[in-house]
Design a protein around this motif. Structure first.
Motif, mmCIF file in Angstrom:
data_model
loop_
_atom_site.group_PDB
_atom_site.id
_atom_site.type_symbol
_atom_site.label_atom_id
_atom_site.label_comp_id
_atom_site.label_asym_id
_atom_site.label_seq_id
_atom_site.Cartn_x
_atom_site.Cartn_y
_atom_site.Cartn_z
ATOM 1 N N ASP A 8 46.256 15.182 -9.045
ATOM 2 C CA ASP A 8 46.569 16.291 -9.944
ATOM 3 C C ASP A 8 46.446 17.653 -9.259
ATOM 4 O OD1 ASP A 8 47.314 15.019 -12.400
ATOM 5 O OD2 ASP A 8 45.212 14.488 -12.702
ATOM 6 N N ASN A 34 47.185 12.421 -14.083
ATOM 7 C CA ASN A 34 47.451 12.311 -15.510
ATOM 8 C C ASN A 34 48.799 12.921 -15.887
ATOM 9 O OD1 ASN A 34 46.975 15.090 -15.639
ATOM 10 N ND2 ASN A 34 44.859 14.813 -16.283
ATOM 11 N N SER A 51 45.699 8.386 -18.492
ATOM 12 C CA SER A 51 45.731 9.254 -19.666
ATOM 13 C C SER A 51 45.054 10.589 -19.345
ATOM 14 C CB SER A 51 45.042 8.574 -20.849
ATOM 15 O OG SER A 51 43.701 8.302 -20.534
ATOM 16 N N SER A 52 45.407 11.592 -20.142
ATOM 17 C CA SER A 52 44.794 12.916 -19.965
ATOM 18 C C SER A 52 43.336 12.862 -20.390
ATOM 19 C CB SER A 52 45.529 13.954 -20.802
ATOM 20 O OG SER A 52 46.838 14.121 -20.328
ATOM 21 N N GLY A 53 42.559 13.744 -19.847
ATOM 22 C CA GLY A 53 41.154 13.813 -20.219
ATOM 23 C C GLY A 53 40.306 14.151 -19.013
ATOM 24 N N PHE A 54 39.121 14.642 -19.292
ATOM 25 C CA PHE A 54 38.206 15.070 -18.242
ATOM 26 C C PHE A 54 37.807 13.892 -17.357
ATOM 27 C CE2 PHE A 54 33.943 16.329 -16.723
ATOM 28 C CZ PHE A 54 34.305 17.470 -16.044
ATOM 29 N N ASP A 55 38.080 13.987 -16.086
ATOM 30 C CA ASP A 55 37.681 13.007 -15.065
ATOM 31 C C ASP A 55 38.294 11.610 -15.234
ATOM 32 O OD1 ASP A 55 36.208 14.837 -13.622
ATOM 33 O OD2 ASP A 55 34.268 14.199 -14.428
ATOM 34 N N VAL A 56 39.374 11.473 -16.008
ATOM 35 C CA VAL A 56 39.988 10.154 -16.193
ATOM 36 C C VAL A 56 40.532 9.627 -14.868
ATOM 37 C CG1 VAL A 56 41.809 8.856 -17.368
ATOM 38 C CG2 VAL A 56 40.496 10.570 -18.635
ATOM 39 N N ASP A 59 37.596 8.719 -12.586
ATOM 40 C CA ASP A 59 36.956 7.465 -13.001
ATOM 41 C C ASP A 59 37.787 6.251 -12.575
ATOM 42 O OD1 ASP A 59 34.952 9.005 -14.137
ATOM 43 O OD2 ASP A 59 35.694 8.783 -16.189
#
Length: 156
Positions: A8, A34, A51-56, A59
């Motif tokens: 990203d 993402n 998927s979008s999201g913090f640290d996805v 992880d």
């Protein structure tokens, strides 16, 4: 051995270096992001959409990385997790994160976060320059050569 890219925030010029290195050395490079990122047609380059999201994306990389894999990231906490799993973490500026230097880099990151939270303007890193790009390309080439020598031929 595989190359994982925290894609990203990875600069386009660094992705292009990774694409060339993966194709030349026949090592699978997977960009994890993402949002969709255009990649060249190659059996050695993949895009993994999360998927979008913090640290996805982070992880997902941590879940999939194995000892001896290379992860390209400027995210210091992600680099620390990669090192713990036996992987190698390199920044887009060509800095190799190691067990010896990651703790001090985490401390500096936390210090700067604290400064920013208190209203201090700490600025960001300088723009990526030709020297940074060359350092990254050289370090990636050395890592790939070293790992290939250690483990022998790699199948994709």
């Amino acid at each position: 051995m595989k190359i994982w890219v925290d894609a990203d925030a990875c600069p386009v010029v660094i992705k292009e270096i990774i694409f060339k290195a993966a194709t030349r050395t026949k090592v699978l490079a997977t960009l994890v992001a993402n949002q969709y990122i255009k990649i060249p047609k190659s059996p050695f380059i993949k895009m993994m959409l999360v998927s979008s999201g913090f640290d996805v994306a982070d992880d997902e990389i941590v879940k999939l990385v194995e000892a001896g894999d290379i992860v390209v990231t400027s995210d210091i906490p992600l680099a620390a997790e990669i090192i713990e799993k036996g992987g190698l973490a390199i920044s887009p500026r060509g800095e190799l994160h190691t067990a010896d230097n990651i703790r001090s880099r985490l401390n500096m990151r936390d210090f700067l976060d604290t400064m920013r939270a208190s209203g201090e303007h700490t600025g960001g890193p300088p723009p990526l320059n030709q020297s940074d790009r060359q350092a990254f390309a050289n370090h990636l080439d050395r890592l790939l050569a070293k790992l290939k020598n250690e483990i022998g031929p790699v199948s994709g």
